[in-house]
Design a protein around this motif. Sequence first.
Motif, short mmCIF file in Angstrom:
data_model
loop_
_atom_site.label_atom_id
_atom_site.label_comp_id
_atom_site.label_asym_id
_atom_site.label_seq_id
_atom_site.Cartn_x
_atom_site.Cartn_y
_atom_site.Cartn_z
N ALA A 46 48.17 53.40 34.32
CA ALA A 46 46.72 53.35 34.40
C ALA A 46 46.17 54.76 34.49
O ALA A 46 46.78 55.64 35.11
CB ALA A 46 46.27 52.54 35.62
N ALA B 241 51.28 45.62 39.22
CA ALA B 241 50.21 46.22 38.41
C ALA B 241 49.62 47.42 39.13
O ALA B 241 49.69 47.54 40.36
CB ALA B 241 49.12 45.19 38.13
N SER C 1 45.94 50.08 38.82
CA SER C 1 44.64 50.31 38.18
C SER C 1 43.97 51.50 38.86
O SER C 1 44.08 51.67 40.08
CB SER C 1 43.75 49.07 38.30
N SER D 280 45.98 39.65 39.73
CA SER D 280 45.40 40.59 38.77
C SER D 280 44.43 41.51 39.51
O SER D 280 43.72 41.07 40.42
CB SER D 280 44.66 39.83 37.67
N SER E 136 41.69 45.17 39.00
CA SER E 136 41.04 46.12 38.09
C SER E 136 40.09 47.00 38.88
O SER E 136 39.31 46.51 39.70
CB SER E 136 40.27 45.38 36.98
N CYS E 137 40.15 48.29 38.63
CA CYS E 137 39.20 49.23 39.22
C CYS E 137 38.08 49.51 38.23
O CYS E 137 38.33 49.79 37.06
CB CYS E 137 39.88 50.57 39.51
N SER F 197 35.93 47.58 42.79
CA SER F 197 37.23 46.98 42.53
C SER F 197 37.10 45.47 42.35
O SER F 197 36.21 44.85 42.93
CB SER F 197 38.19 47.27 43.68
N SER G 14 35.36 40.80 44.55
CA SER G 14 34.83 42.13 44.22
C SER G 14 34.53 42.89 45.51
O SER G 14 34.21 42.29 46.53
CB SER G 14 33.56 42.00 43.37
N ALA H 93 41.36 36.51 34.44
CA ALA H 93 41.45 37.95 34.21
C ALA H 93 40.13 38.61 34.55
O ALA H 93 39.07 37.96 34.53
CB ALA H 93 41.83 38.24 32.76
N CYS H 94 40.17 39.90 34.86
CA CYS H 94 38.96 40.64 35.21
C CYS H 94 39.09 42.08 34.74
O CYS H 94 40.20 42.58 34.52
CB CYS H 94 38.72 40.60 36.71
N SER H 95 37.95 42.74 34.59
CA SER H 95 37.95 44.15 34.22
C SER H 95 36.68 44.81 34.72
O SER H 95 35.58 44.26 34.58
CB SER H 95 38.06 44.31 32.69
N SER I 109 30.96 44.54 35.17
CA SER I 109 32.26 43.88 35.30
C SER I 109 32.33 42.70 34.33
O SER I 109 31.31 42.10 34.01
CB SER I 109 32.47 43.35 36.73
#
Length: 251
Positions: free
Chosen positions: A5, A88, A90, A144, A146-147, A152, A163, A203-205, A211
Amino acid sequence: CVAAAAGFAHSVAICRGAGGATEVYSWGKNAQGQLGLGIGDDLGTALADKLTPERVTITLPRSEGHGQGWREGGEATETPAAPVVFQAVSCGYHHTLVLVSGRVFSFGETQNGRCGHGPDSHRTNAFFPTIVDAFPAEGGPVVSISCGYFHSLAVSVKGALYSFGAGKGGRLGNGCTDDEWLPYRVTVGAGAGGSGGDERIVACSGGDMHSLAIGESGRVYGMGYNGTGRLGVGDNAPRYEPALVNASAWV
């Protein structure tokens, strides 16, 4: 290596070390502790940029890494340590998330709650990997992460979306622009155009100020600042709760 990452000016990867086991390594800018290498005896040297990868030490709480068994007669014994699985990584602007055996560790800049360590964490950055221990137990292990730049996201095995961090623009999906210092459970699919209930998320991003989340149905949801139309909802207005992305282009 099996995962990597990139943050604003730092990098983190999960790679196999000399002994064959997977480990977490970090390099690059470290002024806010985003490499998770600690501070040692010399703060200036410890927080200097790292030009080559260095191993990050991450340890599960003893109660999770070891168990207590019992021999016949009541004598306590130590059961073997559970294997630590690095799943994982991030990177945000100045912070990092690592997913370890279903638990989230974070380190780096703690401003606005982006590391998820609670409201008292603003007093100092997290120079060591610190477990985010406020995820509700009913959500199950995290699968899962994600930053975003300053926030976050995490998804649990049961499909719960969480979140935390800076809320400006509505990027946390908490219905307002407030910061969240601990993981906030986001309800997805209840708004206009959604599924009408709390959809399971897979899933998230996280971006700069917005977001995205993907539901079990395949629907995509966006939340946060919507300048340039980054949420894909057909206008430029911000969304403070997850809004269904207009899927006409691919349906």
